[in-house]
Design a protein around this motif. Structure first.
Motif, PDB file in Angstrom:
ATOM      1  N   ILE A 157      75.600  61.212  -1.154  1.00  0.00           N
ATOM      2  CA  ILE A 157      74.159  61.039  -1.341  1.00  0.00           C
ATOM      3  C   ILE A 157      73.897  60.165  -2.565  1.00  0.00           C
ATOM      4  O   ILE A 157      73.075  59.250  -2.531  1.00  0.00           O
ATOM      5  N   ARG A 158      74.610  60.446  -3.642  1.00  0.00           N
ATOM      6  CA  ARG A 158      74.453  59.687  -4.892  1.00  0.00           C
ATOM      7  C   ARG A 158      74.733  58.196  -4.650  1.00  0.00           C
ATOM      8  O   ARG A 158      73.996  57.325  -5.114  1.00  0.00           O
ATOM      9  N   LYS A 159      75.799  57.892  -3.902  1.00  0.00           N
ATOM     10  CA  LYS A 159      76.155  56.494  -3.609  1.00  0.00           C
ATOM     11  C   LYS A 159      75.094  55.814  -2.753  1.00  0.00           C
ATOM     12  O   LYS A 159      74.761  54.653  -2.976  1.00  0.00           O
ATOM     13  N   ILE A 160      74.570  56.521  -1.757  1.00  0.00           N
ATOM     14  CA  ILE A 160      73.526  55.960  -0.895  1.00  0.00           C
ATOM     15  C   ILE A 160      72.291  55.620  -1.733  1.00  0.00           C
ATOM     16  O   ILE A 160      71.749  54.513  -1.630  1.00  0.00           O
ATOM     17  N   ILE A 161      71.870  56.550  -2.567  1.00  0.00           N
ATOM     18  CA  ILE A 161      70.687  56.315  -3.404  1.00  0.00           C
ATOM     19  C   ILE A 161      70.926  55.149  -4.352  1.00  0.00           C
ATOM     20  O   ILE A 161      70.082  54.262  -4.487  1.00  0.00           O
ATOM     21  N   ALA A 162      72.071  55.131  -5.009  1.00  0.00           N
ATOM     22  CA  ALA A 162      72.374  54.068  -5.972  1.00  0.00           C
ATOM     23  C   ALA A 162      72.391  52.696  -5.298  1.00  0.00           C
ATOM     24  O   ALA A 162      71.962  51.706  -5.892  1.00  0.00           O
ATOM     25  N   LYS A 174      70.673  51.814  -2.541  1.00  0.00           N
ATOM     26  CA  LYS A 174      69.364  51.470  -1.982  1.00  0.00           C
ATOM     27  C   LYS A 174      68.250  51.420  -3.029  1.00  0.00           C
ATOM     28  O   LYS A 174      67.240  50.751  -2.822  1.00  0.00           O
ATOM     29  N   VAL A 175      68.422  52.149  -4.132  1.00  0.00           N
ATOM     30  CA  VAL A 175      67.398  52.216  -5.178  1.00  0.00           C
ATOM     31  C   VAL A 175      68.062  51.952  -6.526  1.00  0.00           C
ATOM     32  O   VAL A 175      68.518  52.875  -7.203  1.00  0.00           O
ATOM     33  N   PRO A 176      68.163  50.676  -6.925  1.00  0.00           N
ATOM     34  CA  PRO A 176      68.858  50.344  -8.170  1.00  0.00           C
ATOM     35  C   PRO A 176      68.142  50.874  -9.420  1.00  0.00           C
ATOM     36  O   PRO A 176      66.931  51.055  -9.416  1.00  0.00           O
ATOM     37  N   GLY A 177      68.940  51.124 -10.450  1.00  0.00           N
ATOM     38  CA  GLY A 177      68.392  51.515 -11.748  1.00  0.00           C
ATOM     39  C   GLY A 177      68.145  52.995 -11.942  1.00  0.00           C
ATOM     40  O   GLY A 177      67.601  53.405 -12.964  1.00  0.00           O
ATOM     41  N   CYS A 178      68.544  53.814 -10.969  1.00  0.00           N
ATOM     42  CA  CYS A 178      68.360  55.260 -11.122  1.00  0.00           C
ATOM     43  C   CYS A 178      69.262  55.792 -12.232  1.00  0.00           C
ATOM     44  O   CYS A 178      70.328  55.251 -12.486  1.00  0.00           O
ATOM     45  N   LYS A 179      68.810  56.869 -12.844  1.00  0.00           N
ATOM     46  CA  LYS A 179      69.643  57.575 -13.808  1.00  0.00           C
ATOM     47  C   LYS A 179      70.422  58.641 -13.040  1.00  0.00           C
ATOM     48  O   LYS A 179      69.997  59.087 -11.976  1.00  0.00           O
ATOM     49  N   HIS A 180      71.561  59.037 -13.590  1.00  0.00           N
ATOM     50  CA  HIS A 180      72.403  60.032 -12.941  1.00  0.00           C
ATOM     51  C   HIS A 180      72.762  61.131 -13.928  1.00  0.00           C
ATOM     52  O   HIS A 180      73.123  60.851 -15.066  1.00  0.00           O
ATOM     53  N   ALA A 181      72.662  62.371 -13.456  1.00  0.00           N
ATOM     54  CA  ALA A 181      73.069  63.533 -14.242  1.00  0.00           C
ATOM     55  C   ALA A 181      74.140  64.267 -13.440  1.00  0.00           C
ATOM     56  O   ALA A 181      74.058  64.353 -12.216  1.00  0.00           O
ATOM     57  N   PHE A 182      75.133  64.767 -14.136  1.00  0.00           N
ATOM     58  CA  PHE A 182      76.270  65.420 -13.490  1.00  0.00           C
ATOM     59  C   PHE A 182      76.466  66.818 -14.053  1.00  0.00           C
ATOM     60  O   PHE A 182      76.526  66.991 -15.270  1.00  0.00           O
ATOM     61  N   ILE A 183      76.588  67.792 -13.165  1.00  0.00           N
ATOM     62  CA  ILE A 183      76.948  69.158 -13.562  1.00  0.00           C
ATOM     63  C   ILE A 183      78.412  69.334 -13.191  1.00  0.00           C
ATOM     64  O   ILE A 183      78.796  69.073 -12.041  1.00  0.00           O
ATOM     65  N   PRO A 184      79.252  69.760 -14.141  1.00  0.00           N
ATOM     66  CA  PRO A 184      80.660  69.986 -13.805  1.00  0.00           C
ATOM     67  C   PRO A 184      80.799  71.036 -12.699  1.00  0.00           C
ATOM     68  O   PRO A 184      80.028  71.994 -12.646  1.00  0.00           O
ATOM     69  N   GLU A 185      81.774  70.837 -11.827  1.00  0.00           N
ATOM     70  CA  GLU A 185      82.010  71.772 -10.722  1.00  0.00           C
ATOM     71  C   GLU A 185      82.151  73.207 -11.218  1.00  0.00           C
ATOM     72  O   GLU A 185      81.622  74.138 -10.607  1.00  0.00           O
ATOM     73  N   SER A 186      82.825  73.369 -12.360  1.00  0.00           N
ATOM     74  CA  SER A 186      83.043  74.720 -12.892  1.00  0.00           C
ATOM     75  C   SER A 186      81.739  75.421 -13.275  1.00  0.00           C
ATOM     76  O   SER A 186      81.659  76.638 -13.270  1.00  0.00           O
TER      77      SER A 186
END
Length: 182
Positions: free
Chosen positions: A63-68, A70-82
């Protein structure tokens, strides 16, 4: 109140985000993200900015790759799996309010076409590629840098896209080694 609109996968993720912060969300409806949702994300990006906060799993990365793309310039936040796993289930909905706030405090903006400040030789020297423990080391480094877990090639790309500096990389590597993770 967070200015940007936070893009999540589903209703349970929205509930978890709203427990952590005051923010508006757009739900993708899972990995079958459609054109209508992408148009809403593009409008939100244009008007307020967007932070993508998807599950730390394969579907979330898709999903993250699709959005990135199709919609350039988005910010990304990541929660560790743990920090997003409960009873074997991985997802934003399982993260604590503190884990969500921490991820949102460390957002990265994509910068497509960026030159990497860290090369593949640096990754090999750091034991992040061609090393018996490379996958686990990348997971720890990805969490320390706030860019999430991925394979070696994608890790190198994220370092470039998010413009991780040599200093940030060295600092995270030192922390990995110091914590006995090396």
């Amino acid at each position: 109140m967070i200015k940007e609109v936070i893009v999540v996968e589903g209703r349970d993720d929205t509930v978890a985000v709203k427990r952590a912060v005051e923010a508006d969300t757009i739900e993708t409806g899972g990995s079958a993200i459609n054109g209508r949702v992408l148009k809403r994300i593009a409008l939100a990006q244009e008007r307020r900015g967007v932070i993508v906060l998807t599950d730390p799993d394969h579907a979330g990365e898709r999903i993250r790759k699709i959005i990135a793309s199709k919609v350039p310039g988005c910010k990304h936040a990541f929660i560790p799996e743990s920090e997003a796993t409960r009873k074997g289930d991985i997802g934003v909905e399982n993260a604590s309010p503190e884990a969500i706030r921490k991820a949102l405090s460390r957002v990265h903006t994509t910068y497509e076409g960026a030159e990497s400040l860290i090369d593949m030789e640096d990754l090999m020297a750091a034991g992040l590629l061609v090393h018996p423990d490379a996958a686990r080391r990348r997971m720890v480094m990805g969490n320390l840098l706030g860019i999430g877990y991925c394979n070696g090639k994608q890790f190198h790309k994220r370092l470039a896209v998010f413009q991780i500096t040599r200093e940030e990389f060295a600092e995270a590597l030192a922390q990995l080694e110091q914590e006995g993770e090396g």
